[in-house]
Structure formats: structure tokens, C-alpha cells
Design a protein around this motif. Structure first.
Motif, PDB file in Angstrom:
ATOM      1  N   LYS A 105      -5.336  19.892  -2.119  1.00  0.00           N
ATOM      2  CA  LYS A 105      -3.723  20.504  -2.732  1.00  0.00           C
ATOM      3  C   LYS A 105      -2.841  19.947  -2.954  1.00  0.00           C
ATOM      4  CE  LYS A 105      -5.158  24.831  -3.704  1.00  0.00           C
ATOM      5  NZ  LYS A 105      -5.300  24.893  -4.995  1.00  0.00           N
TER       6      LYS A 105
ATOM      7  N   GLU B 212      -7.942  12.384  -6.682  1.00  0.00           N
ATOM      8  CA  GLU B 212      -9.153  12.527  -7.319  1.00  0.00           C
ATOM      9  C   GLU B 212     -10.104  12.911  -6.090  1.00  0.00           C
ATOM     10  OE1 GLU B 212      -8.093  10.845 -11.426  1.00  0.00           O
ATOM     11  OE2 GLU B 212      -9.016   9.580 -10.260  1.00  0.00           O
TER      12      GLU B 212
ATOM     13  N   VAL C   9      -8.838  17.304  -6.611  1.00  0.00           N
ATOM     14  CA  VAL C   9      -7.225  17.600  -7.786  1.00  0.00           C
ATOM     15  C   VAL C   9      -7.596  16.741  -9.439  1.00  0.00           C
ATOM     16  CG1 VAL C   9      -4.316  16.876  -7.836  1.00  0.00           C
ATOM     17  CG2 VAL C   9      -6.150  16.809  -5.590  1.00  0.00           C
ATOM     18  N   SER C  10      -7.132  17.821 -10.007  1.00  0.00           N
ATOM     19  CA  SER C  10      -7.540  17.644 -11.326  1.00  0.00           C
ATOM     20  C   SER C  10      -6.029  16.957 -11.884  1.00  0.00           C
ATOM     21  CB  SER C  10      -7.441  18.761 -12.501  1.00  0.00           C
ATOM     22  OG  SER C  10      -6.988  20.174 -11.839  1.00  0.00           O
TER      23      SER C  10
ATOM     24  N   LYS D  39      -3.829  16.229 -15.367  1.00  0.00           N
ATOM     25  CA  LYS D  39      -3.722  16.483 -17.193  1.00  0.00           C
ATOM     26  C   LYS D  39      -3.222  14.818 -17.548  1.00  0.00           C
ATOM     27  CE  LYS D  39       0.984  18.156 -16.477  1.00  0.00           C
ATOM     28  NZ  LYS D  39       2.002  18.921 -16.895  1.00  0.00           N
TER      29      LYS D  39
ATOM     30  N   ASP E 267      -2.629  18.448 -12.145  1.00  0.00           N
ATOM     31  CA  ASP E 267      -2.382  20.027 -12.827  1.00  0.00           C
ATOM     32  C   ASP E 267      -1.869  20.809 -11.457  1.00  0.00           C
ATOM     33  OD1 ASP E 267      -2.864  22.622 -13.892  1.00  0.00           O
ATOM     34  OD2 ASP E 267      -4.818  22.265 -14.867  1.00  0.00           O
TER      35      ASP E 267
ATOM     36  N   ARG F 242      -0.332  23.383 -11.936  1.00  0.00           N
ATOM     37  CA  ARG F 242      -0.815  25.205 -11.526  1.00  0.00           C
ATOM     38  C   ARG F 242      -2.477  25.584 -11.293  1.00  0.00           C
ATOM     39  NH1 ARG F 242       0.893  27.225 -17.865  1.00  0.00           N
ATOM     40  NH2 ARG F 242       2.920  27.123 -18.050  1.00  0.00           N
ATOM     41  N   ALA F 243      -2.742  24.329 -11.410  1.00  0.00           N
ATOM     42  CA  ALA F 243      -4.353  24.361 -10.588  1.00  0.00           C
ATOM     43  C   ALA F 243      -4.234  24.199  -9.781  1.00  0.00           C
ATOM     44  CB  ALA F 243      -5.449  23.721 -11.820  1.00  0.00           C
ATOM     45  N   CYS F 244      -3.180  23.145  -8.556  1.00  0.00           N
ATOM     46  CA  CYS F 244      -3.297  22.063  -7.442  1.00  0.00           C
ATOM     47  C   CYS F 244      -2.549  22.607  -6.599  1.00  0.00           C
ATOM     48  CB  CYS F 244      -3.470  20.799  -7.265  1.00  0.00           C
ATOM     49  SG  CYS F 244      -5.431  20.493  -8.974  1.00  0.00           S
ATOM     50  N   ARG F 245      -1.164  23.150  -7.256  1.00  0.00           N
ATOM     51  CA  ARG F 245       0.337  23.026  -6.137  1.00  0.00           C
ATOM     52  C   ARG F 245      -0.507  24.032  -5.152  1.00  0.00           C
ATOM     53  NH1 ARG F 245       5.944  24.097  -8.742  1.00  0.00           N
ATOM     54  NH2 ARG F 245       7.488  23.277  -6.265  1.00  0.00           N
ATOM     55  N   TRP F 246      -0.173  23.942  -4.147  1.00  0.00           N
ATOM     56  CA  TRP F 246      -0.491  24.979  -2.943  1.00  0.00           C
ATOM     57  C   TRP F 246       0.316  25.737  -2.974  1.00  0.00           C
ATOM     58  CZ3 TRP F 246       1.930  23.700   2.524  1.00  0.00           C
ATOM     59  CH2 TRP F 246       1.032  24.167   3.711  1.00  0.00           C
ATOM     60  N   ASN F 247      -0.579  26.728  -2.614  1.00  0.00           N
ATOM     61  CA  ASN F 247       0.133  28.405  -2.580  1.00  0.00           C
ATOM     62  C   ASN F 247       1.264  28.925  -1.357  1.00  0.00           C
ATOM     63  OD1 ASN F 247       2.045  30.141  -3.427  1.00  0.00           O
ATOM     64  ND2 ASN F 247       0.280  31.773  -4.750  1.00  0.00           N
TER      65      ASN F 247
END
Length: 135
Positions: A53, A110, A114-115, A117, A123, A125-130
């Protein structure tokens, strides 16, 4: 606000206020104390970022209660001592861009899954720590 209250306390304690003005030494002392606390809080947040993340400098500033201090977070991150072994590579800018000229950062991210773009940014949306979703 805490820094201001601390400054007022120091002024009263040392009797340095004259006509509502505090001496420059007391102001500097209060700021150093505040920066040291801020630095420790930033490092605590960075230590908590989960593998795979990322967070932004602004996220960290928000989490430590200083939402308008993202640039200061960046400066503190740049000065992080290696001995602390902080996962600094998990901190990116608000667009998801990695640190310029730190090519290892992308490889480290990587390796954690972590992906990225096509523009080279994380990315988010996919990898930000919520962090708000965690209890």
C-alpha cells in the motif's frame, strides 16, 4: 494551535513577554519542540503503512493533524535516518508519482505488489492505503 498554547506557556513561565511580544529565542524553542513532535508523528505513520500500500504526503499530514503541512512531511521524509528503517518507499505524491531520481522506489513497490499506470504513477485507486477503513 498546540504550538501557540505551548509558546504562551513558555512566555508566561520565563517572563519574556513585553507588550504582547515574545522573544525570538522562545519562539524558536517552541518551533523546534513542535517540529520534533511532528517528525516523530510522521515517522509513526510511515511505520504503520502496510506492505503493498502507499500513502501521500498529504495523507500523512492529515493523519498527524496538520492537513496543510504536506510539504513539511516531504522534507521530513527526505531527512529520515536510515537507521530507523522506515518504509519511505511507500510514500508518494498526490498523483501517485514516485520520488524523482529514486529509481529503486518503483522496484521496491513493484516487489510488494503495487501496480503502476501507463504514465508511471502508482495506481492510487488500487494501492492507496485506506486507513479510514481499518479499525
Amino acid at each position: 494551535m498546540e504550538a501557540i498554547l505551548h509558546l504562551r506557556h513558555l512566555c508566561r513561565q520565563n517572563g519574556c513577554c513585553r507588550g504582547g511580544q515574545c522573544s525570538e529565542n522562545i519562539k524558536k524553542q517552541a518551533m523546534k519542540t513542535d517540529i520534533a513532535t511532528f517528525r516523530d508523528e510522521v515517522y509513526s505513520v510511515v511505520e504503520a503503512i502496510p506492505m503493498g500500500k502507499v500513502v501521500t504526503y498529504g495523507d500523512i499530514a492529515l493523519l498527524v493533524g496538520r492537513p496543510h503541512h504536506a510539504r513539511l512531511v516531504g522534507r521530513i521524509m527526505g531527512e529520515a535516518p536510515a537507521i530507523r528503517r522506515l518504509p519511505c518507499h511507500r510514500v508518494v505524491n498526490s498523483r501517485g508519482c514516485t520520488v524523482p531520481n529514486w529509481h529503486e522506489q518503483r522496484r521496491m513497490l513493484e516487489a510488494e505488489g503495487v501496480s503502476f499506470k501507463t504514465d508511471g504513477c502508482v495506481d492510487m485507486r488500487a494501492c492507496r492505503w485506506n486507513f479510514m477503513a481499518e479499525g
